[in-house]
Enzyme design. Sequence first.
Site, PDB file in Angstrom:
ATOM      1  N   ASP A 165      -1.567  -4.015  -5.051  1.00 29.36           N
ATOM      2  CA  ASP A 165      -1.817  -4.567  -6.379  1.00 29.36           C
ATOM      3  C   ASP A 165      -1.856  -3.442  -7.404  1.00 29.36           C
ATOM      4  OD1 ASP A 165      -3.099  -6.423  -8.496  1.00 29.36           O
ATOM      5  OD2 ASP A 165      -2.985  -7.709  -6.733  1.00 29.36           O
ATOM      6  N   HIS A 240      -6.372  -6.536 -12.694  1.00 32.29           N
ATOM      7  CA  HIS A 240      -5.854  -7.532 -11.754  1.00 32.29           C
ATOM      8  C   HIS A 240      -6.210  -7.190 -10.302  1.00 32.29           C
ATOM      9  CE1 HIS A 240      -2.703  -9.726  -9.462  1.00 32.29           C
ATOM     10  NE2 HIS A 240      -2.754 -10.600 -10.438  1.00 32.29           N
ATOM     11  N   SER A 605      -2.327 -15.723  -8.169  1.00 31.43           N
ATOM     12  CA  SER A 605      -2.908 -14.414  -7.826  1.00 31.43           C
ATOM     13  C   SER A 605      -4.370 -14.548  -7.438  1.00 31.43           C
ATOM     14  CB  SER A 605      -2.822 -13.460  -9.028  1.00 31.43           C
ATOM     15  OG  SER A 605      -1.590 -12.832  -9.111  1.00 31.43           O
TER      16      SER A 605
END
Length: 823
Positions: A165, A240, A605
């Site tokens: 990620d 994220h 996600s």
Amino acid sequence: MGGWVDIITSLQFMALLLCVNFVASIAEEREIYLVLMEGQPVAFHRRHPPREDGRRVVQPNSEVDKVHAEQLEDSHDQLLESTLETGSYNRLHSFKHIFNGFSVHTTPSQARKLKAAPGVKLIERDRGAKLMTTYTPKFLGLPEVWTQEGGDKNEGEGIVIGFVDTGINPLHPSFAYDPMKPFESNISHFSGACETGPRFPATSCNGKIVSARFFSAGAEAVATLNTSVDFLSPFDAVGHGSHVASTAAGNAVVPVVADGFFYGQASGMAPRARIAVYKAVYPTVGTLADVISAIDQATRDGVDILSLSVGPDEPPEDTLTFLNLFDIAMLFARRAGVFVVQAAGNHGPDPSTVLSYSPWAVGVAASGTDRSFPASLILGNGEKVGGVGLSGPTFGNGLFLYKLVLAKDAVKINGTFPRTPQYIEECQYPEALDPNAVQGSVVICTFSAGFFNQTSTLTAIIDTARTLGFMGFLLLANPTYGDYIAEPIPFPIPAIMIPSVADAKIISQYYEQQTNRDERGFVTKFCARAAIGDGRVASFKGEGPIVSRFSARGPDFIDTNKNPADVLKPDILAPGHQVWAAWSPISSLDPILKGYNFALLSGTSMAAPHIAGIAALIKQCNPLWTPSMIASAISTTATKYDSKGELIMAEGNNIGSLSPSTPFDFGAGLVSPTRAMDPGLVFFSGYDDYISFLCSLPNIDPVTIKACTGEFCNHSLSHPANLNLPSVTISALAGTRSVQRTVKNVGLRPETYLCSVLPPNGTMVSLYPSWFNIAPQGTQDLDIHINVTKAMNAFRFGEIVLTGSLNHIVRIPMSVLPISISL
């Protein structure tokens, strides 16, 4: 004279040559290419037979493995040197662990040379990598699971989850190590490293974070990185990666605080699992080369679970979906015994938008829960209008009403700025508004052209509001552009979004009735009043779950023409709408979240790490289960019903539109962790089965399978639908077809199962045997005969249910397109 002519002619020729080369260089911009080579990688060298759980454990300090890895890397360099022109390329990565290949930055013409070189099996252009963008543990029933496993102090112990990620924020409390609660498990199967760099000292790997690496060669090749945010370290400047990691494995009972307001406590699905970080996506760019290199390294390090909330945002251009290099990398990770979880994608609700194609990766769809954050606007006539926004109320909490001003009515008459929507009605520029009109007022900003084309921002409204001293603001839907989608966002000042045109009309009518204007239309007196209510208090009155609008849908497809495949996608549904989790205060891609340690986000996600964490709990409880057994347990125990006992609904294109879900929306249904711990029966398949599946694809060339996987098509399935999955999908059924499945009893006691079928419309389904006894660790074959009784123009859905005498219920979704009664 002739000599001068010769010299001039030579100079002209050289100039022409330079010009041609210059033009060619313009036409030949470099791109990244991924190359697959012949030869076995380290993990599948003959020295590494699989364990009982399917894992291929490599000894990192083995001299034999080191030599083999060096030989592979040398062979990559030798191939490039002997095939491509000097200076025409840069090798970026060597893939050595789960497959033999490399990534190279070069021109299309050089890539064509490489494609024809001996030893090259496959070459593919890098399509780039995108991000597929608290309360959910309770919603999913996890406290009950934790109690079974010894409380939240043990859940996930001994399991390492790898996250490919944007990195991680090591200072976040969700990733803190508590010396009063030391880890008791042995993770000797894992061997990572702590790579340091900006904002990521060696102490960042603290025991909770057991490894952290970053991969940037691809990003550095295709873009000029911004050193203020594109940190060459595992540190997360986006947020994220931190959000994803904390959702799966963040510490238990971490207070969620934003703008001084306490929203509750966040816990990962498996709070005692360890975290291994593989940063491969940067604020400026993400490349598939970096992502695949990270997958290769994570598998070599020995992660148990691999969570992928990043990946290509479009189907492969010139190959089958199952055979692009990203999916091949996941196949080889699965071959090495790693459970791979993948976000299904965010291009829903249209059909065949799913980005998770292959049966060896679990594709996760996203849903909301039964929680929402309702906000309200109180008008001077006593009417309340609902909206969205995580903000505190205007002063007085609704008791005091404030002047309501439409931004368009507060524009400076003699201003020199452009008369565009951004200035006139969207509150993007404070210099456009009269401070005397808006100070201390609730200001109506309108969703107009700037927001529609995504050039206007809420951050700009907040800056304007602070500069001019708004009491608060609302972003009002515009009939010209229709309803807009609003997600709860923390506002540092009182604010509310009104995304519905119908609600906007109520506010506009009240405002016009209460506003005095002269004959030119200019306001002479603002008499409308309003207050903004508290939008931060959660409500638990809604239905849950509902498949989110953005969540990508099936059917799965095999090529760019979207011909359907005989595989159910997505596989499973998990919460992915409005999920609170850890964040990075830098928030480089979301300025409105800058400075926050937590964020409320939506996307597949957010759904994928829920499944990664739940898989870790299952793996902890059943250490010898293979990835396919874990996937089966998650699938067959899922529910297709919501919290009220009704069939799960799915959002459509229109705001507020709902329709009954199908397996192409939610796969097998909403994950049920408690039941997945004890599924009774499991379906199992391995690497050889996946090769047989690939070899059985329609019109497939065995040479292609050999090039992509290195395997011969010696044992093809009679039909792709015969892969032993916990679902049955037939994309074109003419006449009759028999499908086989095999189940295994993973319980501790013998059990008797009764078999029942709800056939898809247009079919008749027979199941043999109709009941069976099965001993612990025993297996049972099932023959499923499907006859078309009526041709249909679309897929129809049903299910097989195996009901056990010890209360196990095994659900097998069926998705069939009956095209003809006869062959």
